[in-house]
Design a protein around this motif. Sequence first.
Motif, PDB file in Angstrom:
ATOM      1  N   UNK A 292       0.796  -1.188  -0.013  1.00  0.00           N
ATOM      2  CA  UNK A 292      -0.003  -0.070  -0.155  1.00  0.00           C
ATOM      3  C   UNK A 292       1.125   1.192  -0.022  1.00  0.00           C
ATOM      4  N   UNK A 293       0.400   2.352  -0.270  1.00  0.00           N
ATOM      5  CA  UNK A 293       1.026   3.588  -0.473  1.00  0.00           C
ATOM      6  C   UNK A 293       2.202   3.504  -1.258  1.00  0.00           C
ATOM      7  N   UNK A 294       2.009   3.241  -2.300  1.00  0.00           N
ATOM      8  CA  UNK A 294       3.196   2.852  -3.318  1.00  0.00           C
ATOM      9  C   UNK A 294       2.806   3.536  -4.690  1.00  0.00           C
ATOM     10  N   UNK A 295       3.638   4.237  -5.687  1.00  0.00           N
ATOM     11  CA  UNK A 295       3.186   4.881  -6.616  1.00  0.00           C
ATOM     12  C   UNK A 295       3.353   4.003  -7.780  1.00  0.00           C
ATOM     13  N   UNK A 296       4.084   2.763  -7.682  1.00  0.00           N
ATOM     14  CA  UNK A 296       4.324   2.022  -8.702  1.00  0.00           C
ATOM     15  C   UNK A 296       3.007   0.960  -8.837  1.00  0.00           C
ATOM     16  N   UNK A 297       2.771   0.520 -10.128  1.00  0.00           N
ATOM     17  CA  UNK A 297       1.638  -0.301 -10.333  1.00  0.00           C
ATOM     18  C   UNK A 297       1.954  -1.595 -10.905  1.00  0.00           C
ATOM     19  N   UNK A 311      18.360  -0.725  -6.003  1.00  0.00           N
ATOM     20  CA  UNK A 311      18.171   0.701  -4.992  1.00  0.00           C
ATOM     21  C   UNK A 311      16.904   1.567  -5.449  1.00  0.00           C
ATOM     22  N   UNK A 312      16.666   1.603  -6.825  1.00  0.00           N
ATOM     23  CA  UNK A 312      15.502   2.379  -7.155  1.00  0.00           C
ATOM     24  C   UNK A 312      14.219   1.959  -6.935  1.00  0.00           C
ATOM     25  N   UNK A 313      14.102   0.271  -6.702  1.00  0.00           N
ATOM     26  CA  UNK A 313      12.857  -0.393  -6.229  1.00  0.00           C
ATOM     27  C   UNK A 313      12.730  -0.231  -4.937  1.00  0.00           C
ATOM     28  N   UNK A 314      13.702  -0.143  -4.176  1.00  0.00           N
ATOM     29  CA  UNK A 314      13.747  -0.173  -2.732  1.00  0.00           C
ATOM     30  C   UNK A 314      13.235   1.263  -2.426  1.00  0.00           C
ATOM     31  N   UNK A 315      13.662   2.378  -3.072  1.00  0.00           N
ATOM     32  CA  UNK A 315      13.206   3.619  -3.062  1.00  0.00           C
ATOM     33  C   UNK A 315      11.705   3.874  -3.355  1.00  0.00           C
ATOM     34  N   UNK A 316      11.186   3.129  -4.227  1.00  0.00           N
ATOM     35  CA  UNK A 316       9.569   2.791  -4.641  1.00  0.00           C
ATOM     36  C   UNK A 316       8.976   2.036  -3.581  1.00  0.00           C
ATOM     37  N   UNK A 317       9.714   1.603  -2.741  1.00  0.00           N
ATOM     38  CA  UNK A 317       9.134   0.589  -1.584  1.00  0.00           C
ATOM     39  C   UNK A 317       8.637  -0.771  -2.068  1.00  0.00           C
TER      40      UNK A 317
END
Length: 991
Positions: A292-297, A311-317
């Motif tokens: 939840x609360x993630x901008x990725x779909x 690292x990028x995926x971690x930043x995107x939760x």
Amino acid sequence: MCADTATTPDYKDTLNLPRTEFPMRAGLPKREPGWLERWERIGVYDRLREKAGRQPFTLHDGPPYANGNLHIGHALNKTIKDMIVRSHQMMGHDARYVPGWDCHGLPIEWKIEEQYRKKGRNKDEVDVVDFRRECRAFADKWVDIQREEFKRLGITGNWADPYLTMDFHAEAVIAAEFQKFLMNGTLYQGSKPVMWSPVEKTALAEAEVEYHDKESFTIWVKFKVAEAGGFVPADGEDDDYAGADAALVARDLEGAYVVIWTTTAWTIPSNKAVVYGDDISYGLYEVTGRPEECWARIGDRYILADKRADDVMMRARLDGSMYRRLRGVSADELASLSLRHPLAGAEGANGEWDDPRDFRAADFVSDEEGTGFVHCAPSHGMEEYELYRDLGMLDQVITYNVMDDGSFRADLPFFGGTYILSRKGGEGDANTAVIDKLVETGGLLARGKIKHSYPHSWRSKAPVIFRNTSQWFAAIDRAVGDGQDTHGKTIRERALTEIDNVKWTPKTGRNRLYSMIEARPDWVLSRQRAWGVPLTCFVKKGALPTDPDFLLRDDKVNARIIDAFEAEGADAWYMDGAKERFLGNDYDAGEWEQVFDILDVWFDSGSTHAFVLRDREDGTEDGIADVYMEGTDQHRGWFHSSLLQACGTMGRAPYRNVVTHGFTLDEKGNKMSKSLGNTIVPDEVVKQYGADILRLWVAQTDYTADQRIGPEILKGTADSYRRLRNTMRFMLGSLADFSEADRVDPADMPRLERWVLSRLADLDEKVRAGYAAYDFQGVFSAVFNFATVDLSAFYFDIRKDTLYCDGDTTRRRAARTVLDLLFHRLTTWLAPVLVFTMEEVWLERYPDEDGSVHLVDFPDTPTDWRDADLEGYVARVRRVRRVVTAALEIQRRDKVIGSSLEAAPVVHVDDADLRKLLATFDVDDLCITSGLTVTGDPAPAEAFRLPEIEGIGVVFEKAEGVKCQRCWKILPDVGRHSHAGVCGRCDEALG
């Protein structure tokens, strides 16, 4: 017979005790101003200039800003300069020093604006000439204040006639030097990103910027792939796609996102492109799950550098279970893509961002941070600007979205009127507005904050931005049309060549400046301010900067401008009718526009060689200084701008030597700050200790690195000063009534005196070499150790008995001759450092009403005084003395004796050569005992030894005899002479 001590006369008045009024307590804070007044009264600086036949030596003063009281860095800087000037003068030069001040530019203009703001006045509503007059008056006030503060530190120089960049002649020369760039073809007007201060509303040079930590928004933004060309993977690559046709492969990239990372969210509205590295490994990644609360779909596909993907995926939760790598993406495939701006098609955007974004490879992209892609806003980044300049595409990618106050242009959709920075330099509302809009349009993948080093204006202390503006530049890679090609055809070529013709102290300064010049862009000459020398040029109305007749180049027009500046100062440029006056009847004033930008203040200070070294009577014949000396920050400041300016106008560097010092820190190595309460104010040090203590601190430190100062360090410096003062006091006392009749030729002196002379000859060479190399720490260390260790703790300690008790013996006259020779060398060698104290010492002995130690040179020291063998002998004897004195100290500690004169030790020496050597010295005098026996017999077990000195043992024995009532030695012959209670030597002295 033995003397009856009850009837023994008091011989105290018969001793040659020291006589001097030189006080133990210096009282420097109260006494130093009197010496300053004396030097001014007798005109020391001017009298030195009258000495004929001396080789000139000129230190050119880097001008401080006239806008506040001195700080400790000023004191360090000016003291080093003073030591350079004074030492070279005393080594036989005509050492000139013309102090100067930088009076134009933002440091002063900013102060006047602060005064306006407090009064509720608007600078823009004030007549520019009136404003400039206020700036001039402000600078003039601080020049007078700083001049007195510098003089209080004992700085010598032509204080009556300093140079000021705001003097009319200086302003005329600065304008004339600018006109040389105008006429030699290196001046041009261009539009490129420069460091811009929204608070001060002007461009800044690198030297006007300092770096501080700043917390910034950081965002990961999605650029959608609009279309993709065909791509066929190589055999064996990515089995999931092996054998698929080109159309299928292309479709898996359409709709995917290229992700960028930036710490300047406000530049996204000005984005025109995204670039990648053609040697970076990229992959296509698919989101398979999300919290939840993630901008990725789920189903989103991102193109990322493989090294940065996790690292990028971690930043995107997203954890490792929520995405997978579909396949690799090659540089060839990336080249076939076209991207859309994340705000493209947004409702209310009015098509502002609908054009496809350029997408290509660039060599400045790396995968060490971010995503492996770089978003390009060429209006706000130099690397991007240069990329598209070289591609000939600037007209397609340059934007003008940001105004001079750091706000977005009013008609920019969504963001118009928002500010990158607040009016006080803090965070504005633009970044938040951009981030919120990206969230709304689905363009954001992640966000956060980062603390990083960021450029700030060193005046307002506010952050700066890179902003594309129309500015005036000096082209450093364009051939200079002046025919002075000895050192190169372009400014850069000349500067790089000249760097290797200059001597650098420390040598690291060469590499630092060389790398800066090698990589630097064109010089931004213009500033959008009011207080300074204007860019005295005219441009043709309607012409483009690339047109050959865009700039007016006319010697007669230039001459009229310079003549006016000489008579009226640069204010003449702003007077009504100035354009018509300068253009004269040769041109239609309606066809030309007058430029009102002012010159970069570094151009002012960079031009000082022309109106100080070249034009003044106390300048130099060739307009070149022997030395420039400033802080290490001036590699990007004054050293840098002076080199560029001089290479542009006279084809070479304006200096032969460049000396740099580090920064001053507190005792713990922290940067000084008023908020931390760890600042050391020169005026407070002077009031507590005196200027000589501050100068001594400078001499004791390695100024080429960062230095530390604080209360404890200053206490240690004061202690060193007291020890040195005691040495000078002893010499003065022992030289009372010394005359030429007392002088003894060195050949007739005892070995100990000839050893002192040998050390003097050795030290003279070190002192001169050290001063010539600007090594003040080395000079002072050598002199101080000599004075306190070789003299006070050894030679003086030994010869006190001779000086006090001997009659008119050769030994005593030799000792006093040596003291006289020491006096003249120590006072002059130390005069460049302890300017007040050595004057006091000198005048105590030579109370000439018009005399001064600063009017004399270092005395010549005969090289034939050197005796390396003798120095070696004395070094060996001193080792024996160390063991003896250590042995006696134990007896004194145990209260067996009260004084070393109560002892007559037996010294067992294994080395026969050393025994022979000791026999040539008065070893009892050397060890300050009443007797001493040297023997080659094996030392008994109870003998005292020092483990670090082998082959020497000392057996304590009490001296036999009676204490001499005059010299206090215990000797067998006391009481057997005509004078009661004295030894034979004292009896002879009494006559």
